[in-house]
Design a protein around this motif. Structure first.
Motif, PDB file in Angstrom:
ATOM      1  N   LYS A   1      -9.072   2.940   5.303  1.00  0.00           N
ATOM      2  CA  LYS A   1      -9.850   2.680   4.083  1.00  0.00           C
ATOM      3  C   LYS A   1     -10.364   1.260   4.099  1.00  0.00           C
ATOM      4  CE  LYS A   1      -9.926   6.265   1.412  1.00  0.00           C
ATOM      5  NZ  LYS A   1     -10.064   6.715   0.087  1.00  0.00           N
ATOM      6  N   GLY A   2      -9.422   0.299   4.067  1.00  0.00           N
ATOM      7  CA  GLY A   2      -9.797  -1.112   4.006  1.00  0.00           C
ATOM      8  C   GLY A   2      -8.878  -1.928   4.904  1.00  0.00           C
ATOM      9  N   GLU A   3      -8.628  -3.164   4.476  1.00  0.00           N
ATOM     10  CA  GLU A   3      -7.899  -4.093   5.355  1.00  0.00           C
ATOM     11  C   GLU A   3      -6.438  -3.711   5.565  1.00  0.00           C
ATOM     12  OE1 GLU A   3      -8.459  -8.106   4.020  1.00  0.00           O
ATOM     13  OE2 GLU A   3     -10.640  -7.859   3.984  1.00  0.00           O
ATOM     14  N   GLY A   4      -5.815  -3.128   4.527  1.00  0.00           N
ATOM     15  CA  GLY A   4      -4.402  -2.746   4.658  1.00  0.00           C
ATOM     16  C   GLY A   4      -4.214  -1.697   5.743  1.00  0.00           C
ATOM     17  N   THR A   5      -5.016  -0.677   5.699  1.00  0.00           N
ATOM     18  CA  THR A   5      -4.880   0.400   6.690  1.00  0.00           C
ATOM     19  C   THR A   5      -5.378  -0.057   8.073  1.00  0.00           C
ATOM     20  OG1 THR A   5      -6.859   1.348   5.651  1.00  0.00           O
ATOM     21  CG2 THR A   5      -4.759   2.420   5.179  1.00  0.00           C
ATOM     22  N   GLN A   6      -6.304  -1.007   8.095  1.00  0.00           N
ATOM     23  CA  GLN A   6      -6.723  -1.581   9.396  1.00  0.00           C
ATOM     24  C   GLN A   6      -5.553  -2.326  10.028  1.00  0.00           C
ATOM     25  OE1 GLN A   6      -9.218  -1.333  11.392  1.00  0.00           O
ATOM     26  NE2 GLN A   6     -10.718  -0.275  10.123  1.00  0.00           N
TER      27      GLN A   6
ATOM     28  N   ARG B   1       0.846  -1.205   0.000  1.00  0.00           N
ATOM     29  CA  ARG B   1       0.000   0.000   0.000  1.00  0.00           C
ATOM     30  C   ARG B   1       0.878   1.251   0.000  1.00  0.00           C
ATOM     31  NH1 ARG B   1      -3.378  -3.694  -1.444  1.00  0.00           N
ATOM     32  NH2 ARG B   1      -5.401  -3.672  -0.439  1.00  0.00           N
ATOM     33  N   PRO B   2       0.652   2.177  -0.982  1.00  0.00           N
ATOM     34  CA  PRO B   2       1.487   3.382  -1.057  1.00  0.00           C
ATOM     35  C   PRO B   2       1.031   4.507  -0.116  1.00  0.00           C
ATOM     36  CG  PRO B   2      -0.026   3.279  -2.932  1.00  0.00           C
ATOM     37  CD  PRO B   2      -0.321   2.081  -2.093  1.00  0.00           C
ATOM     38  N   PHE B   3       2.003   5.164   0.529  1.00  0.00           N
ATOM     39  CA  PHE B   3       1.715   6.308   1.411  1.00  0.00           C
ATOM     40  C   PHE B   3       2.782   7.380   1.222  1.00  0.00           C
ATOM     41  CE2 PHE B   3      -0.215   2.619   3.276  1.00  0.00           C
ATOM     42  CZ  PHE B   3      -1.507   3.069   3.554  1.00  0.00           C
TER      43      PHE B   3
ATOM     44  N   VAL C   1       4.436   8.852   8.194  1.00  0.00           N
ATOM     45  CA  VAL C   1       3.323   8.772   7.238  1.00  0.00           C
ATOM     46  C   VAL C   1       2.025   9.055   7.993  1.00  0.00           C
ATOM     47  CG1 VAL C   1       4.410   7.129   5.631  1.00  0.00           C
ATOM     48  CG2 VAL C   1       2.983   6.266   7.452  1.00  0.00           C
ATOM     49  N   LEU C   2       1.100   9.659   7.303  1.00  0.00           N
ATOM     50  CA  LEU C   2      -0.241   9.874   7.849  1.00  0.00           C
ATOM     51  C   LEU C   2      -1.164   8.982   7.035  1.00  0.00           C
ATOM     52  CD1 LEU C   2      -0.356  13.792   7.954  1.00  0.00           C
ATOM     53  CD2 LEU C   2       0.563  12.204   9.661  1.00  0.00           C
ATOM     54  N   PHE C   3      -1.959   8.184   7.703  1.00  0.00           N
ATOM     55  CA  PHE C   3      -2.873   7.358   6.913  1.00  0.00           C
ATOM     56  C   PHE C   3      -4.297   7.441   7.411  1.00  0.00           C
ATOM     57  CE2 PHE C   3      -3.521   3.700   9.749  1.00  0.00           C
ATOM     58  CZ  PHE C   3      -2.376   3.710  10.540  1.00  0.00           C
TER      59      PHE C   3
HETATM   60  C1  LIG Z   1       1.354   7.910  -4.361  1.00  0.00           C
HETATM   61  C2  LIG Z   1       0.275   7.660  -3.328  1.00  0.00           C
HETATM   62  C3  LIG Z   1       0.360   8.264  -2.090  1.00  0.00           C
HETATM   63  C4  LIG Z   1      -0.622   8.046  -1.128  1.00  0.00           C
HETATM   64  N1  LIG Z   1      -0.487   8.659   0.080  1.00  0.00           N
HETATM   65  C5  LIG Z   1      -1.401   8.432   1.042  1.00  0.00           C
HETATM   66  C6  LIG Z   1      -1.247   9.029   2.329  1.00  0.00           C
HETATM   67  O1  LIG Z   1      -0.276   9.761   2.589  1.00  0.00           O
HETATM   68  N2  LIG Z   1      -2.191   8.745   3.261  1.00  0.00           N
HETATM   69  C7  LIG Z   1      -3.272   7.935   3.001  1.00  0.00           C
HETATM   70  O2  LIG Z   1      -4.102   7.732   3.894  1.00  0.00           O
HETATM   71  N3  LIG Z   1      -3.441   7.373   1.794  1.00  0.00           N
HETATM   72  C8  LIG Z   1      -2.531   7.577   0.814  1.00  0.00           C
HETATM   73  N4  LIG Z   1      -2.687   6.977  -0.407  1.00  0.00           N
HETATM   74  C9  LIG Z   1      -3.846   6.073  -0.597  1.00  0.00           C
HETATM   75  C10 LIG Z   1      -3.550   4.719   0.060  1.00  0.00           C
HETATM   76  O3  LIG Z   1      -2.549   4.071  -0.688  1.00  0.00           O
HETATM   77  C11 LIG Z   1      -4.813   3.875   0.116  1.00  0.00           C
HETATM   78  O4  LIG Z   1      -5.766   4.500   0.935  1.00  0.00           O
HETATM   79  C12 LIG Z   1      -4.486   2.497   0.686  1.00  0.00           C
HETATM   80  O5  LIG Z   1      -3.706   1.784  -0.231  1.00  0.00           O
HETATM   81  C13 LIG Z   1      -5.751   1.750   0.997  1.00  0.00           C
HETATM   82  O6  LIG Z   1      -5.400   0.448   1.388  1.00  0.00           O
HETATM   83  P1  LIG Z   1      -6.453  -0.490   2.155  1.00  0.00           P
HETATM   84  O7  LIG Z   1      -5.959  -1.892   2.024  1.00  0.00           O
HETATM   85  O8  LIG Z   1      -6.705   0.026   3.523  1.00  0.00           O
HETATM   86  O9  LIG Z   1      -7.774  -0.270   1.355  1.00  0.00           O
HETATM   87  P2  LIG Z   1      -8.270  -1.077   0.074  1.00  0.00           P
HETATM   88  O10 LIG Z   1      -9.086  -2.236   0.560  1.00  0.00           O
HETATM   89  O11 LIG Z   1      -7.145  -1.324  -0.862  1.00  0.00           O
HETATM   90  O12 LIG Z   1      -9.180   0.019  -0.572  1.00  0.00           O
HETATM   91  C14 LIG Z   1     -10.336   0.527   0.066  1.00  0.00           C
HETATM   92  C15 LIG Z   1     -10.998   1.470  -0.911  1.00  0.00           C
HETATM   93  O13 LIG Z   1     -10.101   2.550  -1.244  1.00  0.00           O
HETATM   94  C16 LIG Z   1      -9.843   2.597  -2.651  1.00  0.00           C
HETATM   95  N5  LIG Z   1      -8.431   2.915  -2.884  1.00  0.00           N
HETATM   96  C17 LIG Z   1      -7.359   2.171  -2.568  1.00  0.00           C
HETATM   97  N6  LIG Z   1      -6.228   2.768  -2.957  1.00  0.00           N
HETATM   98  C18 LIG Z   1      -6.586   3.927  -3.539  1.00  0.00           C
HETATM   99  C19 LIG Z   1      -5.880   4.995  -4.172  1.00  0.00           C
HETATM  100  N7  LIG Z   1      -4.555   4.993  -4.302  1.00  0.00           N
HETATM  101  N8  LIG Z   1      -6.597   6.002  -4.689  1.00  0.00           N
HETATM  102  C20 LIG Z   1      -7.921   6.032  -4.606  1.00  0.00           C
HETATM  103  N9  LIG Z   1      -8.662   5.062  -4.027  1.00  0.00           N
HETATM  104  C21 LIG Z   1      -8.009   4.032  -3.507  1.00  0.00           C
HETATM  105  C22 LIG Z   1     -10.174   1.203  -3.161  1.00  0.00           C
HETATM  106  O14 LIG Z   1     -10.562   1.239  -4.519  1.00  0.00           O
HETATM  107  C23 LIG Z   1     -11.328   0.789  -2.250  1.00  0.00           C
HETATM  108  O15 LIG Z   1     -12.541   1.309  -2.677  1.00  0.00           O
HETATM  109  C24 LIG Z   1      -1.736   7.192  -1.404  1.00  0.00           C
HETATM  110  C25 LIG Z   1      -1.819   6.578  -2.644  1.00  0.00           C
HETATM  111  C26 LIG Z   1      -0.841   6.825  -3.613  1.00  0.00           C
HETATM  112  C27 LIG Z   1      -0.949   6.173  -4.941  1.00  0.00           C
END
Ligand SMILES: Cc1cc2nc3c(=O)[nH]c(=O)nc-3n(C[C@H](O)[C@H](O)[C@H](O)COP(=O)(O)OP(=O)(O)OC[C@H]3O[C@@H](n4cnc5c(N)ncnc54)[C@H](O)[C@@H]3O)c2cc1C
Ligand code: FES
Length: 240
Positions: free
Chosen positions: A69-74, A48-50, A64-66
């Protein structure tokens, strides 16, 4: 240098609604604003990118600030001080630091790279003004609370640009917001850089999953957000 690192969580805390600040120490010894790390979450195949929201070279600590969203951030939320974490980085290009009258715009969690950029500009004594927008008051992140716009960062943007005599905009946030900021910058003939977000698989320019279309030399070409970006000129992005 970009490589795989194993870091240790130095601290993790809840800083706003569903939003966490995580500090990681590792062997990584250089990082710049605009760059990001891709964290391996054991419950997910894809990293997961941050955005890197701060980097302290002396203590080799990155922040990093997060937002949940879903399972990765959980999974990230479940970590504690001392937990080990694997990540790849620093990835992507960086913001170009230019000695102008800079406006930094962070929409929602898009504030993360802006806090680091503000630090880098201020260290070089480059004039900068940060605005951030959050939907709800309890989402406001500390450090971005200087000039919080309740709601959209687009409200009043033209006036701020005129008032502060801005001649360079840096922005990060949802694509729809970046598109509008790039349009406003173009209309006002102001240079603008945007940090784009795309769902990423490899984070290293191989899978082509994160490509966007760009204007280059009169042609339209494809560029990857993870390798060629995430920072692009607002004027070079083909806004879909
Ligand atoms: C270059 C970059 C920098 C980022 N920086 C930050 C940051 O500083 N802080 C932060 O909180 N988040 C950031 N993000 C977004 C972060 O990567 C996603 O929120 C994270 O991957 C979600 O993972 P998850 O497994 O919790 O959710 P998932 O289960 O993967 O996703 C949950 C929901 O979020 C959507 N989602 C997932 N990734 C993204 C994305 N990149 N763009 C739009 N929607 C998305 C999915 O489609 C799904 O609907 C960044 C993304 C990129 C590409
Ligand atoms: S995520 Fe694979 S090319 Fe960008």
């Amino acid at each position: 240098m970009r490589k795989d690192y194993t870091g240790t969580i130095k601290s993790i805390k809840n800083i706003a609604l569903n939003t966490y600040e995580m500090k990681i120490t590792s062997e990584l010894n250089e990082a710049h604003s605009g760059q990001f790390i891709s964290i391996l979450c054991p419950n997910k195949t894809l990293r997961r990118p941050f955005s890197i929201s701060n980097f302290d070279a002396e203590t080799k600590t990155l922040t990093v600030l997060f937002k949940l969203k879903g399972e990765g951030t959980q999974y990230l939320k479940s970590l504690n001080e001392g937990s080990k974490i694997k990540f790849l980085g620093p990835n992507g290009n960086r913001f170009s630091l230019e000695n102008r009258n800079c406006l930094l715009v962070g929409a929602g969690i898009g504030i993360a790279p802006m806090l680091f950029l503000k630090k880098e500009l201020s260290e070089r004594e480059i004039k900068n003004y940060l605005i951030s927008g959050f939907k709800e008051e309890n989402e406001i992140i500390q450090g971005s609370d200087e000039n919080v716009i309740g709601g959209s960062v687009l409200d009043n943007l033209e006036n701020i640009i005129k008032e502060k005599k801005i001649d360079l905009i840096y922005a990060c946030g949802p694509t729809i917001v970046l598109k509008k900021i790039a349009q406003i910058a173009a209309d006002m003939k102001i240079k603008c850089y945007v940090a784009m977000e795309r769902v990423m698989a490899c984070s290293i320019g191989v899978c082509r999953g994160c490509v966007i279309r760009l204007h280059k030399g009169g042609e339209i070409v494809y560029g990857s957000v993870c390798q060629d970006g995430p920072v692009f000129k607002g004027s070079e992005v083909v806004w879909e």
